[in-house]
Design an enzyme around this catalytic site. Structure first.
Site, PDB file in Angstrom:
ATOM      1  N   SER A  17       0.782  -1.094   0.073  1.00 49.35           N
ATOM      2  CA  SER A  17       0.010  -0.217   0.020  1.00 49.35           C
ATOM      3  C   SER A  17       0.660   1.287  -0.070  1.00 49.35           C
ATOM      4  O   SER A  17       0.547   2.306   0.367  1.00 49.35           O
ATOM      5  CB  SER A  17      -0.915  -0.039   1.101  1.00 49.35           C
ATOM      6  OG  SER A  17      -1.751  -1.097   1.322  1.00 49.35           O
ATOM      7  N   GLY A  19       1.613   2.653  -2.594  1.00 51.20           N
ATOM      8  CA  GLY A  19       1.232   3.683  -4.085  1.00 51.20           C
ATOM      9  C   GLY A  19       2.132   3.246  -5.391  1.00 51.20           C
ATOM     10  O   GLY A  19       2.121   4.206  -5.765  1.00 51.20           O
ATOM     11  N   ASP A  74      -5.180  -1.000 -10.505  1.00 49.76           N
ATOM     12  CA  ASP A  74      -4.050  -0.058 -10.964  1.00 49.76           C
ATOM     13  C   ASP A  74      -4.238   0.021 -12.478  1.00 49.76           C
ATOM     14  O   ASP A  74      -3.865   1.120 -12.806  1.00 49.76           O
ATOM     15  CB  ASP A  74      -2.597  -0.843 -10.454  1.00 49.76           C
ATOM     16  CG  ASP A  74      -2.221  -0.408  -9.134  1.00 49.76           C
ATOM     17  OD1 ASP A  74      -2.898   0.589  -8.675  1.00 49.76           O
ATOM     18  OD2 ASP A  74      -1.353  -1.143  -8.601  1.00 49.76           O
ATOM     19  N   THR A 191      15.644   5.630   8.252  1.00 53.46           N
ATOM     20  CA  THR A 191      15.993   5.097   7.060  1.00 53.46           C
ATOM     21  C   THR A 191      16.250   3.476   7.010  1.00 53.46           C
ATOM     22  O   THR A 191      16.306   2.764   5.927  1.00 53.46           O
ATOM     23  CB  THR A 191      17.293   5.801   6.447  1.00 53.46           C
ATOM     24  OG1 THR A 191      18.428   5.219   7.309  1.00 53.46           O
ATOM     25  CG2 THR A 191      16.986   7.329   6.394  1.00 53.46           C
ATOM     26  N   LYS A 226      22.597   9.442   3.163  1.00 51.12           N
ATOM     27  CA  LYS A 226      22.736   8.497   4.198  1.00 51.12           C
ATOM     28  C   LYS A 226      22.026   7.352   3.072  1.00 51.12           C
ATOM     29  O   LYS A 226      22.609   6.045   3.154  1.00 51.12           O
ATOM     30  CB  LYS A 226      21.920   8.674   5.317  1.00 51.12           C
ATOM     31  CG  LYS A 226      22.051   7.508   6.305  1.00 51.12           C
ATOM     32  CD  LYS A 226      21.597   7.917   7.865  1.00 51.12           C
ATOM     33  CE  LYS A 226      21.576   6.701   8.537  1.00 51.12           C
ATOM     34  NZ  LYS A 226      20.846   7.184  10.047  1.00 51.12           N
ATOM     35  N   CYS A 384     -24.778  -0.714 -14.409  1.00 51.83           N
ATOM     36  CA  CYS A 384     -25.023  -2.280 -14.384  1.00 51.83           C
ATOM     37  C   CYS A 384     -26.107  -3.065 -13.519  1.00 51.83           C
ATOM     38  O   CYS A 384     -27.346  -2.642 -13.787  1.00 51.83           O
ATOM     39  CB  CYS A 384     -23.673  -3.041 -14.133  1.00 51.83           C
ATOM     40  SG  CYS A 384     -23.375  -4.389 -15.278  1.00 51.83           S
ATOM     41  N   GLY A 386     -26.932  -1.572 -10.815  1.00 55.95           N
ATOM     42  CA  GLY A 386     -27.987  -0.371 -10.556  1.00 55.95           C
ATOM     43  C   GLY A 386     -28.817  -0.040 -11.535  1.00 55.95           C
ATOM     44  O   GLY A 386     -29.941   0.108 -11.291  1.00 55.95           O
ATOM     45  N   HIS A 510     -20.511  -0.164 -18.160  1.00 56.06           N
ATOM     46  CA  HIS A 510     -19.647   0.610 -17.068  1.00 56.06           C
ATOM     47  C   HIS A 510     -18.782   1.662 -17.652  1.00 56.06           C
ATOM     48  O   HIS A 510     -17.817   1.770 -18.143  1.00 56.06           O
ATOM     49  CB  HIS A 510     -18.764  -0.433 -16.602  1.00 56.06           C
ATOM     50  CG  HIS A 510     -19.297  -1.432 -15.598  1.00 56.06           C
ATOM     51  ND1 HIS A 510     -19.173  -1.686 -14.076  1.00 56.06           N
ATOM     52  CD2 HIS A 510     -19.614  -2.640 -16.183  1.00 56.06           C
ATOM     53  CE1 HIS A 510     -19.847  -2.684 -13.903  1.00 56.06           C
ATOM     54  NE2 HIS A 510     -20.123  -3.446 -14.911  1.00 56.06           N
ATOM     55  N   GLU A 512     -17.717   4.039 -15.960  1.00 51.79           N
ATOM     56  CA  GLU A 512     -16.631   4.449 -15.034  1.00 51.79           C
ATOM     57  C   GLU A 512     -15.014   4.040 -15.480  1.00 51.79           C
ATOM     58  O   GLU A 512     -14.183   4.611 -15.220  1.00 51.79           O
ATOM     59  CB  GLU A 512     -16.728   4.058 -13.638  1.00 51.79           C
ATOM     60  CG  GLU A 512     -16.840   2.350 -13.230  1.00 51.79           C
ATOM     61  CD  GLU A 512     -18.012   1.849 -13.622  1.00 51.79           C
ATOM     62  OE1 GLU A 512     -18.903   2.240 -14.536  1.00 51.79           O
ATOM     63  OE2 GLU A 512     -18.126   0.717 -13.138  1.00 51.79           O
TER      64      GLU A 512
HETATM   65  N1  GLN Z   1     -24.984  -9.033 -11.432  1.00 51.61           N
HETATM   66  C1  GLN Z   1     -25.277  -8.678 -12.841  1.00 51.61           C
HETATM   67  C2  GLN Z   1     -25.064  -9.338 -14.075  1.00 51.61           C
HETATM   68  O1  GLN Z   1     -24.261  -9.949 -14.038  1.00 51.61           O
HETATM   69  C3  GLN Z   1     -24.584  -7.204 -12.933  1.00 51.61           C
HETATM   70  C4  GLN Z   1     -23.238  -7.315 -12.912  1.00 51.61           C
HETATM   71  C5  GLN Z   1     -22.501  -5.865 -12.680  1.00 51.61           C
HETATM   72  O2  GLN Z   1     -23.100  -5.013 -11.930  1.00 51.61           O
HETATM   73  N2  GLN Z   1     -21.358  -5.946 -13.003  1.00 51.61           N
HETATM   74  O3  GLN Z   1     -25.578  -8.874 -15.023  1.00 51.61           O
END
Ligand code: GLN
Length: 533
Positions: A17, A19, A74, A191, A226, A384, A386, A510, A512
Site C-alpha cells: 500500500s 502506492g 491499478d 531510513t 545516508k 449495471c 444499478g 460501465h 466508469e
Molecule cells: N450481476 C449482474 C449481471 O451479471 C450485474 C453485473 C454488474 O453489476 N457488473 O448481469
C-alpha cells in the site's frame, strides 16, 4: 539512441500500500509528456488466473479493458493518467503464467525437459514483460511488480527482473519504492527499513537504480546522502515521494524531484525539454478551486472498502472538475437501507448512484433507493446491477408486476424483467465468461444520454451475465421507461431512462472504466451537473 524498447521495473519494499501504481502512473505520465510512448503493465503474484472471480473485499474493484480483460484496479489508474487504453497484455498473474507453462508442458513443447521455476517460469514472465515492447508501439514499458520484495510469491518476478537487467543492461532500470517512517516519539525519519529492503533486493541480485521514498516529512540532504550511501544509488536518484493531497498531484511532485529525467538519463534516452503539463495543471487548478459542493450518494454493498468502487469515485472527481464543483461522496451501505430509513439516509444527497454488483446481498436496499430517487425526482444514475435494479423497481411499482425480479436472484420468478443472456445459458465456469469488454451502443436522439455524449454511436465496456428482458420492453416504454441505448447488432438494451424525471439514467455498461483526466466521462459529467441543480 538505441532503437529497442526500454523497460522500467517498479518494485516495492517495507510494506504494501505504498502506492506503486500511482508512482508508476505518474512516471509514465511524465515520460509520455516528454514525447515517449509509454505503457504500464502490472504483474500480480497471486495464483488466480485474473482478479475477475475475486471478492472486491480482497483487492478492491476489478477493472475491465476494451478487449475484455478483468484486471487489477491499478490499470484504471494507468488509463486515467495516460488516457491510453490498456489490454489483456497489461496485467499478468502467477496463475496465468503457470497455466500457460503447464499447457505448453502438456503439448510436449519442453521436449522432455524437467519443467522448473528457472528457466521455464521466469522465461514465461520475461516473455509476458516483452510482449508489449515487441509490439513496436511503445518506447518505454513500465512493469509494476505487485506485492513486496521478500514475499515468497514475488521471488520468480524479481528473478526475471534480475535476468532482464543482466541480458539487456542498457535497456532496463529498477525503481524501488520504499517507506521512510516517522517515529513521533523520536521526532525522526528512519531510513533503516529502506536499507533492509534494498539489502533484500540485493540478495536477490537486483541493484535498484532509483529509490522513491514514501515519507510524511521532508527528506533532507543528510538523509538522502545516508540512503544513497547505504543503498548504492546516486544521491539525485533518491527521490522524495511525499504524501499528497490528491493522487493527481503526484506527477507534478515527481517532476519537481526530476524522477522522469533521472530515469531517462539512466536509460540513455534524451530528456528533451521539460514538459509544461498544461492540461494536467489546469485540471488540478479546477480540482482545487471549486465554486460549489455537490453530494452524491453512492449505494453499494462493499462501501467499507472504498477501493471496491475506485473507478466510480475517480469518475465523480473528474465530473466535479468539469462542473467546477467539489463532489462529496456519501457512502451508503445497501444492506442497511429500508423503506423506513431511506429518507433519513438520503438527507443532504443531491444525486444518487446505485453501484454495480452481484448476488442478493443489499439488493432490496438498492431497489428501495431507486424508488426513492424516482418518486422524489432525485437525479439517479444506475450502473449495471444499478440499472437492473431500476428496471425491477419500475416493474414492481409502476407496472404493477409485484414479483418483478432478476433471475440472478430468483431463477423461476414470475416476471423475469432481467434475465440471463442467451449466450450465457450453457456456461458453467465463473472466470472470464461474462459478457466482457467494449461493445457499441446506439443512442436515441433527444434522449438524456444522447445529450450527454452529443453523438449517437458510442462504445462502452461491459461485465455482466444478465440483461433487460425484451419481452417486457413494450410495457415499459408505454409507461415511461424508455430504452434509449441499444446494441446495434443484437438489440440488447444498454440504457434505460425515464424522460419525465429530471435525470434518471440506468446503463448496463460501465462508463466508469473510461473516464480519464484528459477525458472526463460525459455521462458522469451530466449526472453531476443534474445533481447540482
Ligand atoms: N450481476 C449482474 C449481471 O451479471 C450485474 C453485473 C454488474 O453489476 N457488473 O448481469
Amino acid at each position: 539512441m538505441s532503437n529497442s524498447t526500454k523497460y522500467i521495473f517498479v518494485t516495492g519494499g517495507v510494506t504494501s500500500s505504498l502506492g506503486k501504481g500511482i508512482i508508476a502512473a505518474s512516471l509514465a505520465k511524465l515520460l509520455q509528456a516528454r514525447g515517449y510512448s509509454t505503457t504500464i503493465q502490472k504483474l500480480d503474484p497471486y495464483i488466480n488466473i485474473d482478479p475477475g472471480t475475486l471478492n472486491p473485499y480482497e483487492h478492491g474493484e476489478c477493472f475491465v479493458t476494451d478487449d475484455g480483460a478483468e484486471t487489477d484496479l491499478d490499470l484504471g489508474h494507468y488509463e486515467r493518467f495516460l488516457n491510453v487504453p490498456t489490454s489483456q497484455a497489461n496485467n499478468v498473474t502467477t496463475g496465468r503464467i503457470y497455466q500457460s507453462v503447464i499447457e505448453k508442458e502438456r503439448k510436449g513443447e519442453y521436449l522432455g525437459k524437467t519443467v522448473q521455476v528457472i528457466p521455464h517460469i521466469t522465461d514465461e514472465i520475461k516473455e509476458r514483460i516483452q510482449i508489449l515492447g515487441k509490439k513496436g508501439t511503445y518506447d518505454i514499458v513500465i512493469t509494476e511488480i505487485g506485492g513486496t520484495v521478500g514475499d515468497i510469491e514475488s521471488l520468480p518476478y524479481v528473478e526475471a527482473v534480475r535476468q532482464m537487467k543482466w541480458e539487456h543492461e542498457d535497456d532496463c532500470i529498477v525503481v524501488h519504492l520504499t517507506l521512510i517512517p516517522y517515529l513521533s516519539a523520536a521526532g525522526e525519519l528512519k531510513t533503516k527499513p529502506t536499507q533492509h529492503s534494498v539489502k533484500q533486493l540485493l540478495e536477490l541480485g537486483v541493484q535498484p537504480d532509483i529509490l522513491c521514498c514514501r515519507t510524511e516529512h521532508e527528506l533532507d540532504l543528510t538523509l538522502r546522502k545516508k540512503i544513497a550511501k547505504f543503498c548504492n544509488v546516486n544521491i539525485n536518484a533518491v527521490i522524495e515521494a511525499r504524501d499528497a493531497e490528491s493522487i493527481y498531484d503526484v506527477p507534478l511532485l515527481m517532476q519537481d524531484e526530476n524522477l522522469d529525467k533521472i530515469a531517462l538519463d539512466k536509460l540513455n534516452l534524451p530528456a528533451k525539454s521539460t514538459p509544461e503539463l498544461k492540461n494536467w495543471k489546469e485540471f488540478l487548478t479546477r480540482l482545487k478551486n471549486p465554486t460549489s459542493e455537490t453530494t452524491i450518494g453512492l449505494v453499494g454493498k462493499y462501501v467499507e472498502l472504498k477501493d471496491s468502487y475506485k473507478s466510480i469515485s475517480e469518475s465523480l472527481i473528474h465530473a466535479g472538475v468539469v462542473n467546477n464543483t467539489k463532489v462529496n461522496v456519501h457512502w451508503i451501505h445497501s444492506d442497511k437501507l429500508t423503506s423506513d430509513n431511506i429518507s433519513k439516509e438520503m438527507e443532504g444527497v443531491d444525486g444518487v448512484l446505485v453501484a454495480p454488483g452481484f448476488g442478493s446481498r443489499g439488493i432490496s436496499g438498492k431497489i428501495e433507493t431507486v424508488r426513492y430517487a424516482r418518486e422524489n425526482k432525485l437525479p439517479f444514475f444506475g450502473i449495471c446491477l444499478g440499472m437492473q435494479c431500476a428496471v425491477i423497481e419500475f416493474g414492481r411499482n409502476v407496472l404493477g408486476l409485484t414479483d418483478a425480479h432478476t433471475t440472478e436472484i430468483i431463477e423461476d420468478c414470475a416476471s423475469p424483467v432481467i434475465d440471463l443472456m442467451a449466450e450465457q445459458k450453457n456456461i458453467s465456469n465463473l472466470g472470464g465468461t461474462m459478457r466482457l469488454g467494449a461493445y457499441k451502443c446506439q443512442l436515441t436522439p433527444g434522449s438524456k444520454v444522447y445529450k450527454a455524449y452529443n453523438t449517437d454511436l458510442i462504445s462502452e465496456r461491459h461485465r455482466h451475465r444478465y440483461e433487460f428482458n425484451d419481452s417486457f420492453l413494450k410495457q415499459y416504454e408505454e409507461n415511461g421507461m424508455k430504452a434509449t441505448g441499444k446494441n446495434p447488432e443484437s438489440g440488447l438494451v444498454e440504457v434505460v431512462e425515464i424522460s419525465e424525471h429530471p435525470w434518471f439514467v440506468g446503463a448496463q455498461f460501465h462508463p466508469e472504466y473510461k473516464s480519464t483526466v484528459a477525458n472526463p466521462h460525459p455521462l458522469f459529467a451530466a449526472f453531476v451537473k443534474a445533481s447540482m441543480k
